[in-house]
Write a protein that holds these residues in place. Structure first.
Motif, PDB file in Angstrom:
ATOM      1  N   ILE A  26      -1.775   7.132  -8.457  1.00 15.62           N
ATOM      2  CA  ILE A  26      -1.834   8.068  -7.349  1.00 15.62           C
ATOM      3  C   ILE A  26      -1.914   7.230  -6.081  1.00 15.62           C
ATOM      4  CG2 ILE A  26      -3.318   9.775  -6.241  1.00 15.62           C
ATOM      5  CD1 ILE A  26      -4.097  10.510  -9.221  1.00 15.62           C
ATOM      6  N   VAL A  27      -1.018   7.477  -5.159  1.00 16.69           N
ATOM      7  CA  VAL A  27      -0.981   6.729  -3.907  1.00 16.69           C
ATOM      8  C   VAL A  27      -0.913   7.729  -2.764  1.00 16.69           C
ATOM      9  CG1 VAL A  27       0.257   5.028  -2.513  1.00 16.69           C
ATOM     10  CG2 VAL A  27       0.271   4.826  -5.015  1.00 16.69           C
ATOM     11  N   TYR A  28      -1.808   7.559  -1.800  1.00 23.39           N
ATOM     12  CA  TYR A  28      -1.703   8.360  -0.589  1.00 23.39           C
ATOM     13  C   TYR A  28      -2.168   7.545   0.600  1.00 23.39           C
ATOM     14  CZ  TYR A  28      -6.629   9.665  -1.628  1.00 23.39           C
ATOM     15  OH  TYR A  28      -7.967   9.666  -1.926  1.00 23.39           O
ATOM     16  N   ASP A  93     -12.086  16.818 -12.390  1.00 22.42           N
ATOM     17  CA  ASP A  93     -12.854  16.497 -13.596  1.00 22.42           C
ATOM     18  C   ASP A  93     -12.295  15.242 -14.265  1.00 22.42           C
ATOM     19  OD1 ASP A  93     -14.873  16.767 -15.537  1.00 22.42           O
ATOM     20  OD2 ASP A  93     -13.605  18.007 -16.831  1.00 22.42           O
ATOM     21  N   LYS A  94     -12.073  14.217 -13.421  1.00 18.56           N
ATOM     22  CA  LYS A  94     -11.521  12.949 -13.891  1.00 18.56           C
ATOM     23  C   LYS A  94     -12.228  11.785 -13.203  1.00 18.56           C
ATOM     24  CE  LYS A  94      -6.847  14.650 -14.775  1.00 18.56           C
ATOM     25  NZ  LYS A  94      -6.462  14.173 -16.084  1.00 18.56           N
ATOM     26  N   TRP A  95     -12.123  10.624 -13.844  1.00 24.64           N
ATOM     27  CA  TRP A  95     -12.638   9.370 -13.291  1.00 24.64           C
ATOM     28  C   TRP A  95     -11.459   8.543 -12.797  1.00 24.64           C
ATOM     29  CZ3 TRP A  95     -17.665   7.905 -12.710  1.00 24.64           C
ATOM     30  CH2 TRP A  95     -18.636   8.692 -13.356  1.00 24.64           C
ATOM     31  N   PHE A  96     -11.660   7.853 -11.654  1.00 31.03           N
ATOM     32  CA  PHE A  96     -10.596   7.044 -11.074  1.00 31.03           C
ATOM     33  C   PHE A  96     -11.121   5.669 -10.659  1.00 31.03           C
ATOM     34  CE2 PHE A  96      -9.365  11.429 -10.324  1.00 31.03           C
ATOM     35  CZ  PHE A  96      -8.045  11.423 -10.711  1.00 31.03           C
ATOM     36  N   ARG A  97     -10.256   4.661 -10.808  1.00 29.94           N
ATOM     37  CA  ARG A  97     -10.474   3.345 -10.211  1.00 29.94           C
ATOM     38  C   ARG A  97      -9.711   3.378  -8.894  1.00 29.94           C
ATOM     39  NH1 ARG A  97      -8.836   0.284 -14.225  1.00 29.94           N
ATOM     40  NH2 ARG A  97     -10.931   0.279 -15.060  1.00 29.94           N
ATOM     41  N   ILE A  98     -10.388   3.001  -7.810  1.00 26.23           N
ATOM     42  CA  ILE A  98      -9.808   3.184  -6.476  1.00 26.23           C
ATOM     43  C   ILE A  98      -9.789   1.872  -5.700  1.00 26.23           C
ATOM     44  CG2 ILE A  98     -10.094   4.369  -4.259  1.00 26.23           C
ATOM     45  CD1 ILE A  98     -11.466   6.631  -5.842  1.00 26.23           C
ATOM     46  N   ASP A  99      -8.676   1.638  -5.026  1.00 31.22           N
ATOM     47  CA  ASP A  99      -8.550   0.538  -4.079  1.00 31.22           C
ATOM     48  C   ASP A  99      -8.035   1.118  -2.770  1.00 31.22           C
ATOM     49  OD1 ASP A  99      -9.039  -2.163  -5.457  1.00 31.22           O
ATOM     50  OD2 ASP A  99      -7.787  -1.069  -6.886  1.00 31.22           O
ATOM     51  N   CYS A 100      -8.697   0.767  -1.664  1.00 34.67           N
ATOM     52  CA  CYS A 100      -8.282   1.211  -0.335  1.00 34.67           C
ATOM     53  C   CYS A 100      -7.998  -0.023   0.517  1.00 34.67           C
ATOM     54  CB  CYS A 100      -9.389   2.020   0.341  1.00 34.67           C
ATOM     55  SG  CYS A 100      -9.905   3.488  -0.548  1.00 34.67           S
ATOM     56  N   GLU A 102      -6.514  -1.144   4.582  1.00 32.05           N
ATOM     57  CA  GLU A 102      -6.014  -0.793   5.907  1.00 32.05           C
ATOM     58  C   GLU A 102      -4.567  -1.258   6.019  1.00 32.05           C
ATOM     59  OE1 GLU A 102      -8.461  -2.419   8.990  1.00 32.05           O
ATOM     60  OE2 GLU A 102     -10.199  -1.215   8.396  1.00 32.05           O
ATOM     61  N   ILE A 103      -3.724  -0.398   6.597  1.00 35.35           N
ATOM     62  CA  ILE A 103      -2.313  -0.729   6.802  1.00 35.35           C
ATOM     63  C   ILE A 103      -1.850  -0.113   8.123  1.00 35.35           C
ATOM     64  CG2 ILE A 103      -1.803  -0.826   4.324  1.00 35.35           C
ATOM     65  CD1 ILE A 103      -0.387   1.927   4.671  1.00 35.35           C
ATOM     66  N   LYS A 104      -0.681  -0.508   8.543  1.00 35.36           N
ATOM     67  CA  LYS A 104       0.027   0.167   9.635  1.00 35.36           C
ATOM     68  C   LYS A 104       1.042   1.087   8.962  1.00 35.36           C
ATOM     69  CE  LYS A 104      -1.418  -1.602  13.560  1.00 35.36           C
ATOM     70  NZ  LYS A 104      -2.082  -0.771  14.552  1.00 35.36           N
ATOM     71  N   TRP A 105       1.069   2.347   9.359  1.00 34.12           N
ATOM     72  CA  TRP A 105       1.985   3.311   8.754  1.00 34.12           C
ATOM     73  C   TRP A 105       2.741   4.027   9.860  1.00 34.12           C
ATOM     74  CZ3 TRP A 105       3.377   4.230   3.772  1.00 34.12           C
ATOM     75  CH2 TRP A 105       4.049   5.413   3.499  1.00 34.12           C
ATOM     76  N   PHE A 106       3.957   3.588  10.116  1.00 36.17           N
ATOM     77  CA  PHE A 106       4.806   4.187  11.146  1.00 36.17           C
ATOM     78  C   PHE A 106       4.041   4.379  12.458  1.00 36.17           C
ATOM     79  CE2 PHE A 106       6.646   5.505   7.074  1.00 36.17           C
ATOM     80  CZ  PHE A 106       7.924   5.015   7.224  1.00 36.17           C
ATOM     81  N   GLY A 107       3.358   3.326  12.886  1.00 35.92           N
ATOM     82  CA  GLY A 107       2.645   3.339  14.157  1.00 35.92           C
ATOM     83  C   GLY A 107       1.209   3.816  14.089  1.00 35.92           C
ATOM     84  N   HIS A 108       0.757   4.258  12.943  1.00 33.75           N
ATOM     85  CA  HIS A 108      -0.622   4.732  12.786  1.00 33.75           C
ATOM     86  C   HIS A 108      -1.489   3.643  12.168  1.00 33.75           C
ATOM     87  CE1 HIS A 108       0.066   9.098  13.413  1.00 33.75           C
ATOM     88  NE2 HIS A 108       1.271   8.840  12.919  1.00 33.75           N
ATOM     89  N   VAL A 111      -5.022   4.030   6.193  1.00 34.02           N
ATOM     90  CA  VAL A 111      -5.613   3.501   4.972  1.00 34.02           C
ATOM     91  C   VAL A 111      -4.743   3.960   3.812  1.00 34.02           C
ATOM     92  CG1 VAL A 111      -7.620   3.537   3.439  1.00 34.02           C
ATOM     93  CG2 VAL A 111      -7.951   3.571   5.922  1.00 34.02           C
ATOM     94  N   ALA A 112      -4.304   3.005   3.003  1.00 37.30           N
ATOM     95  CA  ALA A 112      -3.575   3.313   1.777  1.00 37.30           C
ATOM     96  C   ALA A 112      -4.594   3.374   0.648  1.00 37.30           C
ATOM     97  CB  ALA A 112      -2.526   2.246   1.481  1.00 37.30           C
ATOM     98  N   VAL A 113      -4.543   4.456  -0.108  1.00 37.76           N
ATOM     99  CA  VAL A 113      -5.461   4.648  -1.227  1.00 37.76           C
ATOM    100  C   VAL A 113      -4.648   4.594  -2.513  1.00 37.76           C
ATOM    101  CG1 VAL A 113      -7.158   6.185  -2.299  1.00 37.76           C
ATOM    102  CG2 VAL A 113      -6.953   6.102   0.209  1.00 37.76           C
ATOM    103  N   TYR A 114      -5.023   3.680  -3.390  1.00 34.30           N
ATOM    104  CA  TYR A 114      -4.376   3.507  -4.688  1.00 34.30           C
ATOM    105  C   TYR A 114      -5.403   3.897  -5.745  1.00 34.30           C
ATOM    106  CZ  TYR A 114      -1.510   0.502  -1.747  1.00 34.30           C
ATOM    107  OH  TYR A 114      -0.727   0.011  -0.734  1.00 34.30           O
ATOM    108  N   SER A 115      -5.038   4.822  -6.609  1.00 37.30           N
ATOM    109  CA  SER A 115      -5.991   5.376  -7.556  1.00 37.30           C
ATOM    110  C   SER A 115      -5.370   5.461  -8.946  1.00 37.30           C
ATOM    111  CB  SER A 115      -6.404   6.772  -7.054  1.00 37.30           C
ATOM    112  OG  SER A 115      -7.332   7.354  -7.885  1.00 37.30           O
TER     113      SER A 115
END
Length: 163
Positions: A26-28, A93-100, A102-108, A111-115
């Motif tokens: 999962i990436v957002y 109702d799930k468990w996740f391993r998460i990595d966040c 900081e990035i630049k995203w089209f001028g913003h 934070v990229a979240v990888y789960s």
């Protein structure tokens, strides 16, 4: 205020989206200060059961909340990133391993979240803990001396011994 969403912006952007959509993770991406969702890959949208996140904060879109989630990993970031071995999502109702990160995203500033879903691993750990407790109870009820040992890092370690 004028808000514009660009579709089919470029072949390269489509290729990047395709790459992220075909992963199991999962990436957002969210705006660092406002928590507005800027991007979510298909596995994320499938998990959440929703599609239209435009203009919504992650905590509203993902969890239906009106303020930041108390379990959020983003405020825990140091030096531009954070790793969380196991975080529980009550809504999914799930468990996740998460990595966040900081990035630049089209001028913003974002934070990229990888789960990654680790629910099966957590269930296996719980099952092993229950089995160990059951083994200890069984050993403690045997009327003669019994010991159970295991090998850890090349050494024999006593796991359980009855009294």
């Amino acid at each position: 205020m004028l808000m514009t969403v660009f579709l089919n912006t470029s072949f390269e952007s489509e290729e990047h989206a395709s790459l992220l959509n075909n992963s199991n993770g999962i990436v957002y991406v969210l705006e660092k200060n406002t928590y507005e969702l800027l991007y979510a890959n298909e596995p994320a949208l499938k998990l959440w059961g929703k599609n239209n996140y435009c203009g919504l904060e992650c905590y509203t879109f993902i969890c239906g909340r009106y303020e930041k989630c108390p379990w959020c990993s983003v405020p825990k970031m140091q030096n531009g990133s954070v790793h969380v071995d196991a975080a529980y999502s009550p809504l999914a109702d799930k468990w996740f391993r998460i990595d966040c990160h900081e990035i630049k995203w089209f001028g913003h500033d974002a934070v990229a979240v990888y789960s990654i879903d680790i629910t099966a691993e957590k269930k296996q750990q719980l099952s092993l803990q229950i089995d160990k407790i059951s083994l200890e109870k069984t050993i403690n009820n045997i009327p003669m001396g019994v010991a159970v040992c295991e090998m850890k890092n090349g050494k024999i370690i006593r796991s359980a011994v009855n009294p």
